[in-house]
Structures are given as structure tokens and as C-alpha cells.
Design an enzyme around this catalytic site. Sequence first.
Site, PDB file in Angstrom:
ATOM      1  N   TYR A 198      -5.514   9.074   9.037  1.00 23.20           N
ATOM      2  CA  TYR A 198      -6.456   7.808   9.385  1.00 23.20           C
ATOM      3  C   TYR A 198      -7.780   8.624   9.561  1.00 23.20           C
ATOM      4  CZ  TYR A 198      -2.691   4.500   9.889  1.00 23.20           C
ATOM      5  OH  TYR A 198      -1.867   3.629   9.653  1.00 23.20           O
TER       6      TYR A 198
ATOM      7  N   TYR B 224       0.887  -1.140   0.139  1.00 20.63           N
ATOM      8  CA  TYR B 224       0.077   0.051   0.188  1.00 20.63           C
ATOM      9  C   TYR B 224       0.897   1.227  -0.048  1.00 20.63           C
ATOM     10  CZ  TYR B 224      -4.005   2.960   1.881  1.00 20.63           C
ATOM     11  OH  TYR B 224      -4.945   3.797   1.859  1.00 20.63           O
TER      12      TYR B 224
HETATM   13  N1  CAA Z   1       6.716  -1.031  14.498  1.00 21.36           N
HETATM   14  C1  CAA Z   1       7.324  -1.971  15.139  1.00 21.36           C
HETATM   15  N2  CAA Z   1       7.155  -3.156  15.254  1.00 21.36           N
HETATM   16  C2  CAA Z   1       5.971  -3.749  15.249  1.00 21.36           C
HETATM   17  C3  CAA Z   1       4.593  -2.474  14.979  1.00 21.36           C
HETATM   18  C4  CAA Z   1       5.383  -1.290  14.521  1.00 21.36           C
HETATM   19  N3  CAA Z   1       4.335  -0.657  14.105  1.00 21.36           N
HETATM   20  N4  CAA Z   1       3.780  -3.387  14.808  1.00 21.36           N
HETATM   21  C5  CAA Z   1       3.758  -4.458  15.267  1.00 21.36           C
HETATM   22  N5  CAA Z   1       5.151  -4.604  15.665  1.00 21.36           N
HETATM   23  C6  CAA Z   1       5.950  -5.935  15.806  1.00 21.36           C
HETATM   24  C7  CAA Z   1       5.222  -6.727  17.078  1.00 21.36           C
HETATM   25  O1  CAA Z   1       5.464  -6.110  18.220  1.00 21.36           O
HETATM   26  C8  CAA Z   1       5.690  -7.989  16.831  1.00 21.36           C
HETATM   27  O2  CAA Z   1       6.924  -8.165  17.402  1.00 21.36           O
HETATM   28  P1  CAA Z   1       7.322  -9.463  18.011  1.00 21.36           P
HETATM   29  O3  CAA Z   1       7.443 -10.604  16.752  1.00 21.36           O
HETATM   30  O4  CAA Z   1       9.047  -9.205  18.435  1.00 21.36           O
HETATM   31  O5  CAA Z   1       6.494  -9.889  19.024  1.00 21.36           O
HETATM   32  C9  CAA Z   1       5.613  -8.140  15.293  1.00 21.36           C
HETATM   33  O6  CAA Z   1       5.826  -6.779  14.920  1.00 21.36           O
HETATM   34  C10 CAA Z   1       4.602  -8.681  14.610  1.00 21.36           C
HETATM   35  O7  CAA Z   1       4.764  -9.026  13.431  1.00 21.36           O
HETATM   36  P2  CAA Z   1       3.972  -9.988  12.607  1.00 21.36           P
HETATM   37  O8  CAA Z   1       4.193 -10.184  11.370  1.00 21.36           O
HETATM   38  O9  CAA Z   1       3.510 -11.100  13.573  1.00 21.36           O
HETATM   39  O10 CAA Z   1       2.575  -9.087  12.600  1.00 21.36           O
HETATM   40  P3  CAA Z   1       1.069  -9.361  12.632  1.00 21.36           P
HETATM   41  O11 CAA Z   1       0.515 -10.287  11.827  1.00 21.36           O
HETATM   42  O12 CAA Z   1       0.804  -9.272  14.071  1.00 21.36           O
HETATM   43  O13 CAA Z   1       0.296  -7.577  12.372  1.00 21.36           O
HETATM   44  C11 CAA Z   1      -0.542  -6.127  10.682  1.00 21.36           C
HETATM   45  C12 CAA Z   1       0.782  -7.236  11.097  1.00 21.36           C
HETATM   46  C13 CAA Z   1      -1.611  -6.876  10.284  1.00 21.36           C
HETATM   47  C14 CAA Z   1       0.246  -5.455   9.626  1.00 21.36           C
HETATM   48  C15 CAA Z   1      -0.586  -5.244  11.903  1.00 21.36           C
HETATM   49  O14 CAA Z   1       0.379  -4.544  12.496  1.00 21.36           O
HETATM   50  C16 CAA Z   1      -1.485  -4.176  11.475  1.00 21.36           C
HETATM   51  O15 CAA Z   1      -2.699  -4.432  11.354  1.00 21.36           O
HETATM   52  N6  CAA Z   1      -1.076  -2.957  11.537  1.00 21.36           N
HETATM   53  C17 CAA Z   1      -1.624  -1.577  11.078  1.00 21.36           C
HETATM   54  C18 CAA Z   1      -1.502  -1.444   9.657  1.00 21.36           C
HETATM   55  C19 CAA Z   1      -2.253   0.047   9.313  1.00 21.36           C
HETATM   56  O16 CAA Z   1      -1.962   0.854  10.017  1.00 21.36           O
HETATM   57  N7  CAA Z   1      -2.911   0.051   8.273  1.00 21.36           N
HETATM   58  C20 CAA Z   1      -3.726   1.049   7.815  1.00 21.36           C
HETATM   59  C21 CAA Z   1      -5.015   0.736   7.218  1.00 21.36           C
HETATM   60  S1  CAA Z   1      -6.023   1.831   6.776  1.00 21.36           S
HETATM   61  C22 CAA Z   1      -5.407   2.750   5.915  1.00 21.36           C
HETATM   62  O17 CAA Z   1      -4.385   2.328   4.978  1.00 21.36           O
HETATM   63  C23 CAA Z   1      -5.758   4.169   5.134  1.00 21.36           C
HETATM   64  C24 CAA Z   1      -4.793   5.034   5.233  1.00 21.36           C
HETATM   65  O18 CAA Z   1      -4.327   5.356   4.023  1.00 21.36           O
HETATM   66  C25 CAA Z   1      -3.917   5.640   6.304  1.00 21.36           C
END
Ligand code: CAA
Length: 248
Positions: A186, A154
Site C-alpha cells: 500500500y 485486480y
Molecule cells: N475480510 C472479510 N470480510 C470483510 C472484509 C475483509 N477484508 N472487508 C469487509 N468485510 C465484510 C464486512 O464486514 C461486511 O460483512 P457483513 O455483510 O456481515 O456485515 C461485508 O464484508 C461487506 O460486504 P460488501 O459487499 O457490502 O462490501 P462493501 O461494498 O461494504 O465494500 C469494498 C467492499 C469496496 C471492496 C471495501 O471492502 C474496500 O474498499 N476494501 C478495500 C479494498 C482494497 O484494499 N483495495 C486496494 C486498493 S489500492 C491498490 O489496489 C493498490 C495495490 O496494489 C495495493
Amino acid sequence: MSNKTALVTGGTGGLGTAICKALADRGDRVIACYIPSDEETARAWQDQLKDEGYDIQIIAGDVSSFADTQRMIREIEANYGWVDILVNCAGITRDKTLRKMDEKDWEDVVSVNLGSVFNVTRQVIDGMIERGFGRIVNISSVNGQRGQFGQTNYSAAKAGMHGFTMALAQEAARKGVTVNSVSPGYIATSMTAAIPEEIRNQIVAGIPVGRMGDPEDIAHTIAFLTDEKSDYITGANIPVNGGMYMSF
Ligand code: CAA
């Protein structure tokens, strides 16, 4: 009355609905494009808006397909006349870390968010240049400017949209056609509602204004950029993000 015809891709979505209403409020003839598989939902959307006093046309179009976009624009020109204002608002997310992302997650997001900008704009640019008037606005994202964990697809597509904006703005600048991007932060829509609550709360806590934006915040900016008087703003990106990412 503006007497202009506006096409809004993703027009039946959260941002698209507010944009359609704002353009209709100032007298544009507005056409909302929806995904062909969403026919029933789009008709219900149109009826709902009619009840609210809005006469918005709807048209099916797969904006990720050049051929279907060509067909859609021909249909619009045959039924409603040429497109003066194009708002490229169709967008999807497939949020995953890159390690979990497959080829389809990448291709779907890049073709719907970025490929569509080429597909649709390509169909209307000749006419805008020939007539000496056009307004094109690409809905990018704060995450195209700063990147976002879980959004390599994205963020790349949204950053690409602004590259397209700046290049086409130069090509069209002497022809009465402006091309700009708006980068929402957002905003309260179904897209942000799909973010897991805990992560969403953390993100919102980091927004200086202290809350998510409303679709109307974006619609207001689109109405401004597509106004006939906004003829000296081109190649610009307007962030509407509650101070989440500040740049100049
Ligand atoms: N920064 C750094 N580390 C992060 C993090 C971040 N922002 N978020 C998660 N982590 C870390 C976790 O702490 C975890 O660490 P450990 O493995 O050491 O425990 C690890 O990353 C998790 O990694 P995974 O691959 O397992 O991630 P997940 O599957 O749990 O989740 C995700 C990934 C689905 C992307 C989730 O983080 C998420 O939904 N994030 C939000 C994404 C977002 O903001 N999307 C916007 C949508 S709306 C839009 O796009 C409109 C617009 O234009 C703004």
C-alpha cells in the site's frame, strides 16, 4: 548518463511520476504514456516537472488497445528512437465484492492491468532481442500475491502479470533482456487514497513497518532492476510492501 530510452506506462500517475523522475535522474531519456482522454492533465504534469528541472516526454496511448499501442510505439520510434526500458505501470481498480461486480468491472481491470502488458511488451520485444539489450519491469501488487477482499479482478490481473513475467523471462534470458515484477504494497497515491478511510486505517495497522510506502520506494527498486548491471536478475518478483506479505 545511461543513454537509454525508457517508456513508463501510467507515467503521469502516482507511482509513474516517481519512476519517471528516478530514471531521468540517472540520465535516461524518459517517455511517460498517458490515457488519450487525459491530454490536458498530462501537459500540465509535463510543465510541472519541467519547473522541477525534469525534461520528460509525454505520449498518448490507450494501453488496453493493441492497435493504439502499436501506433504509439511507432510514434515513439519515429520521434525518439527505440525503447530500451519498459515499465508497465498503467493500472486501475474497480473494487467490489464479486457478487456486486459486473462484466465491465472485470474487463476494464483485466484489460488495463494485464492486457496492456501483452499489448505494449509485444511491440518492443523484437527490437530488444535484436539489439541484445532490454529491461522490462511489470508493476504487480501485493494483492496479486495474497488476494484482497473486494479485488477479484485486480488480484487476478496482478497475479497474471507475474506469470507473464516468468514466461517471457525464460524466452528472453539469452538475449540480454531481463523481465521482472515489482509488487508494491500500500503506497501513498490517489489509488490508495480512494479506499474508504476506516478500511484504509485497518489495512495500514496490519503493515509491519507501520505506515504506507512512498512512491519513491517503488521508483528506487525500478531504477535498480533496470540498471545495466542488473543483468543476472530475471523472472524475479521484488515485493516492496513494508513486510505486509512475506514469502520466499
Ligand atoms: N475480510 C472479510 N470480510 C470483510 C472484509 C475483509 N477484508 N472487508 C469487509 N468485510 C465484510 C464486512 O464486514 C461486511 O460483512 P457483513 O455483510 O456481515 O456485515 C461485508 O464484508 C461487506 O460486504 P460488501 O459487499 O457490502 O462490501 P462493501 O461494498 O461494504 O465494500 C469494498 C467492499 C469496496 C471492496 C471495501 O471492502 C474496500 O474498499 N476494501 C478495500 C479494498 C482494497 O484494499 N483495495 C486496494 C486498493 S489500492 C491498490 O489496489 C493498490 C495495490 O496494489 C495495493
